[in-house]
Design a protein around this motif. Structure first.
Motif, short mmCIF file in Angstrom:
data_model
loop_
_atom_site.label_atom_id
_atom_site.label_comp_id
_atom_site.label_asym_id
_atom_site.label_seq_id
_atom_site.Cartn_x
_atom_site.Cartn_y
_atom_site.Cartn_z
N ARG A 74 0.83 -1.21 0.00
CA ARG A 74 0.00 0.00 0.00
C ARG A 74 0.86 1.26 0.00
O ARG A 74 0.52 2.25 -0.65
N LYS A 77 2.08 1.73 -3.47
CA LYS A 77 1.02 2.24 -4.34
C LYS A 77 0.80 3.73 -4.10
O LYS A 77 0.58 4.50 -5.05
N LEU A 202 -0.71 -6.16 -5.20
CA LEU A 202 -1.08 -5.97 -3.81
C LEU A 202 -1.05 -7.31 -3.07
O LEU A 202 -1.11 -8.38 -3.69
#
Length: 230
Positions: A74, A77, A202
């Motif tokens: 995360r 990202k 992910l």
């Protein structure tokens, strides 16, 4: 859940109107029952690793490593989103929506009828919010790596500026995103167009995507019909 909502309502109303005297919990419950209002706890599927740890069937080291990978993905990202906002990269999210059937109606007789299975593969630009939906039914294409590779390659070929790197985020679904067919297709495209393409994944069980929730909300109250061609 109801207690938290009650406290939130009381605090919000009292801040705006200090002269208002709060009523008791009994009055609150009676008002909800009278107006046919209820609070529902949102349902969210949990990954097997998280459930196993909560039921004390998993070693803490394995669970902590799982959470570390989730946070790492995360954070990566989010860093890519910043690059996209600065127009230093094109950041995409690709995913397959849950299976849809056509027709989609409320008639009880249709429950036993044969329906056409439809699929929606979405490619979403995280920064510009531009989304392309590759919608196809079971008679037009199958769910193989070739189908998904064709969709993502078609999307990238339509991009006007490929001087910036393209970063593709997805889950780790093998036949869809994590296979040699798609990797070779992206490699060939990057060589042909002289651009850089990254594939990033992910952590399994924590693969929230940006676009499908909005589509599901709009389809929830919609009806889908079929038309016979004569």
């Amino acid at each position: 859940m109801e207690t938290v909502c009650l406290m939130f309502i009381e605090n919000t109303v009292l801040k705006k109107n200090p002269a208002i005297k709060p009523l008791c919990r009994y009055t609150f419950d009676c008002t909800l029952k009278e107006r046919n209002i209820a609070f529902q706890t949102p349902k969210k599927d949990k990954f097997d690793t998280c459930c196993s740890y909560e039921s004390k069937n998993l070693d803490i080291q394995i669970y902590e490593e799982h959470i570390r990978r989730k946070e790492q993905a995360r954070d990566e990202k989010n860093r890519d989103k910043v690059l996209g906002a600065k127009k230093e990269a094109i950041v995409l999210a690709q995913d397959m929506q849950a299976v849809k059937v056509c027709p989609y109606l409320n008639g009880s007789a249709l429950y036993y009828k044969t329906k056409l299975v439809c699929h929606n593969f979405t490619v979403f630009d995280i920064n510009t919010h531009h989304c392309v939906c590759y919608w196809f039914n079971e008679t037009e294409a199958d769910l193989t790596a070739n189908t998904f590779a064709s969709c993502i390659v078609d999307y990238i070929l339509q991009l006007k500026d490929l001087s910036k790197p393209v970063i593709i985020w997805s889950d780790g679904c093998t036949y869809q995103n994590k296979n040699v067919v798609l990797s070779n297709a992206l490699l060939g495209l990057s060589v042909h167009r002289n651009t850089t393409i990254y594939q990033k994944y992910l952590e399994r069980g924590h693969t929230q995507m940006e676009v499908h929730a909005a589509i599901e909300r709009n389809l929830k109250k919609s009806l889908i019909f079929t038309k016979r061609l004569l």
